[in-house]
Write a protein that holds these residues in place. Structure first.
Motif, short mmCIF file in Angstrom:
data_model
loop_
_atom_site.label_atom_id
_atom_site.label_comp_id
_atom_site.label_asym_id
_atom_site.label_seq_id
_atom_site.Cartn_x
_atom_site.Cartn_y
_atom_site.Cartn_z
N VAL B 181 55.25 58.36 33.44
CA VAL B 181 54.71 59.17 32.34
C VAL B 181 53.68 60.15 32.92
N PRO B 182 53.89 61.46 32.76
CA PRO B 182 52.92 62.42 33.32
C PRO B 182 51.54 62.34 32.66
N HIS B 183 51.53 62.20 31.32
CA HIS B 183 50.25 62.25 30.60
C HIS B 183 50.12 61.05 29.66
N VAL B 184 49.08 60.25 29.89
CA VAL B 184 48.82 59.09 29.04
C VAL B 184 47.55 59.37 28.23
N VAL B 185 47.67 59.21 26.90
CA VAL B 185 46.50 59.35 26.03
C VAL B 185 46.31 58.01 25.34
N VAL B 186 45.26 57.27 25.74
CA VAL B 186 44.95 56.03 25.03
C VAL B 186 44.10 56.46 23.84
N SER B 187 44.75 56.45 22.66
CA SER B 187 44.15 57.12 21.51
C SER B 187 42.87 56.46 21.04
#
Lengths: 355, 355
Positions: B181-187
């Motif tokens: 996954v290029p971009h991980v956003v832990v919301s």
């Protein structure tokens, strides 16, 4: 920091078709109403890939049971609390009966409910629906506040073929008197010679135009026998979702039962004629935007209708349809009123009933 | 008069749940994306009366066959042409597999597709979905451009319980390296003491606040090992649809593959961190608006959670849920950016990986 929200326009329950791609039914109605500040409760009567005009489409229709189930749960959960109701295309007689039954319950619970019933039956002499739907629509008419049929739908609902002044009078009178509809909006009627002759001179289109390139929009309110009209140029070719957008804008601009605007009629305008003038102006501007965008497409996306060629090569028609989807997103400032457009004000037609 | 439309942001295919009443799933995502100028193609994975948090809900789930049928017709009709894909809640393993199969086809046809996958699996330690969905989401991760799990969904996807720096590193690294996954956003992740200690001092919430009242949002981009974070106050009580709105705003603000903004990183911002800062700022403002509106409701609409009383009197919970629906319509100017809100800029966390 306190955050102040927009004043809401209220709550509208919209019951109509859903398509994944493009702008017809709910996809043409819900976003404009949201832009105008309404919380919209959205019940989908079908879930299709695209509108049927593409020739090829897939998906499912909601059954009468599914619709009734959703309505019943919303009722039990006290979530059926709209100020306004907007109904459009419903697939088949049983589902139409379920929607009519809901309208009846909402009307009983809230006598001042504003119900715009768009009787989606057909256009230009062709019925879209099975004939057993017609009596159900007729039974629903007394529940409506406003209806927005095109001329063909007026003919289907009343059984009167509109060919002259007398038949037009008779059809509108039947909608008011037999079917108890307070406000009738005939969204579009071709400007045939008899109708052009009937129109007062100030309502006629410019004399250098060919008659067939204009349509008339006529509104009639039962109380006070008030009739208004306006002509507007008809753009070439067929656009889908226009009636759905127009009806949404009519109910969106119609004043609420508590609104001061309700009783005000200034300069010959009535609350209905004003709402329809806004709806007509914005819908026409959206069509111009769509038409101009379609003209800029590559040639294979805008080949004219040719039933023989279309039948031989389905993609020919599909690409044309795709190129003519409403530019609703690009025109959202028109809906919102932040991009001004020509105001096509409906004019009083004072001698309509005596003509 | 020529009518000039808004420049469109492009076309997004949104695949998620639909509810008639309220704002979760597509109802929380589609309108904001339309306000931001996107044409949104909308495929409904369920058609429910209201979200399941009300306790009582009705409607139908789309089967894998129904979804595949809609996708296939759209494909045949050349209507599957999105620049971006957003997927949220999908009911069950087979339907999730159908959506994953579509994502694979879209990725093959358009290598620069921007795909935001919101792995809607659960929250606060509780799984919403059947466990057989998890491996399907894991198989879908390599197709995504951006994912927006909450901390619990990170745990479920990676099988790693996040209790300290090492486990947080390991989980994010696994999402980047094992799942590509290029971009991980832990919301959102609760600001437990170990995490507060780990945060650089300039990222910590004001020291007079209780830790439990803050959540952290952390973004990590694989290329360049860039990590950003921001803390934000957690509002009391539970709001539904917040993650759906947040994910829509992240993909809506993420620059397109042709955009100049793609390669520009100014003042420590990256294209991802900037998109997430906008999404976080607008989502938080919408929550404040919703919270304030809920406080103004009559007492019976805002009774606090009490599982025993709620079980005895279902309307108690239903009325609370109704009072806490997102004020998306009233806050539409926040989404559009015409009502300015505090910009909660994510800050670079330069020593994250060496901590």
């Amino acid at each position: 920091m306190a955050i102040v929200g927009l004043k809401t326009g209220g709550r509208i329950l919209s019951i109509q078709s859903h398509v994944a791609y493009g702008y017809v039914g709910g996809k043409a109605a819900v976003f404009p109403l949201q832009c105008l500040g309404y919380d919209v409760d959205v019940v989908n009567t079908v879930n299709f890939s695209n509108h049927s005009g593409y020739g090829r489409f897939g998906g499912s229709r909601a059954s009468a049971e599914e619709l009734s189930n959703i309505f019943n749960i919303m009722l039990q959960n006290e979530l059926l609390v709209p100020d306004r109701l907007l109904t459009g295309y419903v697939p088949g007689a049983e589902a139409t009966a379920a929607v009519t039954d809901l309208a009846k319950r909402l009307r009983e619970r809230k006598p001042d409910l504003i119900y715009l019933l768009d009787p989606v039956l057909g256009d230009s002499g062709r019925l879209y629906v099975s004939p057993d739907v017609i009596p159900i629509y007729q039974s629903a008419l007394p529940l409506a506040t406003i209806i927005t049929p095109n001329w063909f739908e007026v003919e289907v609902l009343t059984g009167i073929t509109i060919t002259d002044t007398q038949s037009l009078h008779k059809a509108i009178r039947m909608l008011h008197e037999t079917y108890h509809v307070p406000h009738v909006v005939v969204s579009s009627i071709p400007l045939k010679p008899w109708l052009k002759d009937l129109l007062p001179s100030h309502l006629r289109p410019p004399s250098d135009s060919s008659d067939s390139s204009y349509l008339a929009c006529i509104t009639s309110s039962r109380d006070g026998n008030l009739v208004h009209a306006q002509c507007f140029p008809c753009l070439p070719g067929y656009f889908s979702g226009v009636g759905d957008l127009f009806s949404a804008l009519v109910i969106g601009h119609f004043p609420g039962s508590n609104s001061q605007a309700k009783e005000t009629a200034t300069g010959g305008e009535t609350p209905l004629s004003r709402a329809v003038s806004h709806a007509l102006s914005k819908t026409h501007a959206m069509l111009v935007l769509t038409h101009e965008a379609a003209l800029a497409l590559p040639e294979e996306e805008r080949l004219v209708t040719d039933e023989e060629l279309d039948a031989r090569e389905p993609m020919r028609k599909i690409r044309r349809m795709r190129g003519r989807e409403l530019r609703l997103i690009q025109g959202q400032d028109i809906i919102r009123g932040t991009q001004p457009v020509e105001y096509r004000e409906l004019q009083p037609w004072t001698d309509f009933w005596s003509a």
